[in-house]
Design a protein around this motif. Structure first.
Motif, mmCIF file in Angstrom:
data_model
loop_
_atom_site.group_PDB
_atom_site.id
_atom_site.type_symbol
_atom_site.label_atom_id
_atom_site.label_comp_id
_atom_site.label_asym_id
_atom_site.label_seq_id
_atom_site.Cartn_x
_atom_site.Cartn_y
_atom_site.Cartn_z
ATOM 1 N N THR A 277 127.380 83.462 21.023
ATOM 2 C CA THR A 277 126.436 83.459 22.131
ATOM 3 C C THR A 277 124.998 83.682 21.686
ATOM 4 O OG1 THR A 277 126.834 85.822 22.518
ATOM 5 C CG2 THR A 277 128.191 84.250 23.758
ATOM 6 N N ASN A 278 124.782 83.977 20.395
ATOM 7 C CA ASN A 278 123.415 84.089 19.892
ATOM 8 C C ASN A 278 123.326 83.507 18.490
ATOM 9 O OD1 ASN A 278 123.389 86.409 17.728
ATOM 10 N ND2 ASN A 278 124.633 87.198 19.429
ATOM 11 N N LYS A 279 122.151 83.023 18.153
ATOM 12 C CA LYS A 279 121.945 82.316 16.895
ATOM 13 C C LYS A 279 122.129 83.218 15.683
ATOM 14 C CE LYS A 279 118.947 78.528 18.338
ATOM 15 N NZ LYS A 279 117.653 77.832 18.098
ATOM 16 N N LYS A 280 121.724 84.453 15.790
ATOM 17 C CA LYS A 280 121.829 85.361 14.645
ATOM 18 C C LYS A 280 123.273 85.451 14.165
ATOM 19 C CE LYS A 280 120.789 90.132 13.211
ATOM 20 N NZ LYS A 280 122.182 90.521 12.843
ATOM 21 N N ASP A 281 124.186 85.741 15.067
ATOM 22 C CA ASP A 281 125.595 85.857 14.686
ATOM 23 C C ASP A 281 126.152 84.523 14.198
ATOM 24 O OD1 ASP A 281 125.543 88.504 15.389
ATOM 25 O OD2 ASP A 281 126.486 88.214 17.347
ATOM 26 N N PHE A 282 125.707 83.441 14.828
ATOM 27 C CA PHE A 282 126.177 82.105 14.469
ATOM 28 C C PHE A 282 125.831 81.776 13.018
ATOM 29 C CE2 PHE A 282 125.081 77.475 14.333
ATOM 30 C CZ PHE A 282 126.357 76.953 14.542
#
Length: 232
Positions: free
Chosen positions: A195-200
């Motif tokens: 749900t967020n780019k950082k984790d992705f």
């Protein structure tokens, strides 16, 4: 997923003081951001990581096990101090070789631990270097000055400030995958969604780090002496 690409570039070097000034600007800016002791510590960890990869004969390190190599002394850190970009030199010391090689190196701090992984390679033709014998490997300084032009040139903007767009392009560019179209790389994600780019992107980077060790059984991993037992 970002793949290593071989880019055949025509490189022109100019032996002028501008290169030296630029090098000091990059390094000074980076050290101002991260601190000299942290800079030295992370660079030592990077060297230890390469030694560990070589000790365990990882497939991704075959070139470094075959030819002479060096790690460039310049690490360019971002404003958040959790990413850096550097490069590896490769000196192709065989009789019929006419080029040497630079390869992007990336470092990222995830969950308070630094991880390192490799990126695109750049072939540097010796023929464009003035007075350079075509069958003699380039020197460290020649490849370093080339790296200032073709690897590090995006680090600072025209105001001499750290260019965060450069880091975003390298760590989150389209070659890694589309956050807004995660099913397109489901062969990597295997149904996992973010749900967020950082984790992705951290997941994708850690996947590269993990895949670097494919084929090496955990119980058979050779360790460097003393403190270097948990290097990714």
């Amino acid at each position: 997923m970002k793949k290593t690409n071989i880019l055949l570039l025509t490189i022109f070097l100019f032996s002028c003081t501008d290169f030296i000034i630029e090098k000091f600007d990059y390094k000074r800016k980076s050290i101002e951001k991260i601190g000299i002791e942290n800079y030295k510590h992370i660079f030592t960890n990077l060297k230890d990581t390469f030694n560990l990869w070589i000790l365990n004969s990882l497939p991704s390190i075959e070139a470094e096990r075959t030819y002479l190599y060096n790690l460039d002394s310049l690490l360019c850190f971002n404003n958040d101090k959790n990413r850096f970009i550097s490069c590896r030199h490769l000196y192709v010391n065989i009789n019929d070789a006419t080029s040497d090689d630079l390869q992007f190196l990336y470092g990222e701090k995830i969950n308070n631990k630094w991880y390192f992984f490799k990126g695109a390679s750049i072939s540097v033709m010796r023929s464009v270097i003035k007075n350079q014998p075509k069958n003699t490997p380039l020197s460290y300084q020649q490849l370093h000055q080339t790296a200032l032009d073709v690897v590090y040139s995006g680090y600072l903007n025209e105001k001499g400030e750290i260019n965060e767009d450069w880091f975003t392009e390298n760590f989150e560019g389209s070659g890694w995958g589309d956050f807004n179209n995660q099913p397109s790389i489901d062969w990597i994600l295997e149904g996992k969604r973010f749900t967020n780019k950082k984790d992705f992107f951290e997941f994708l980077h850690l996947t590269v780090v993990k895949n670097n060790w494919n084929g090496v059984h955990k119980d058979s991993i050779k360790q460097l002496p003393s403190k270097n037992n948990n290097i990714p």
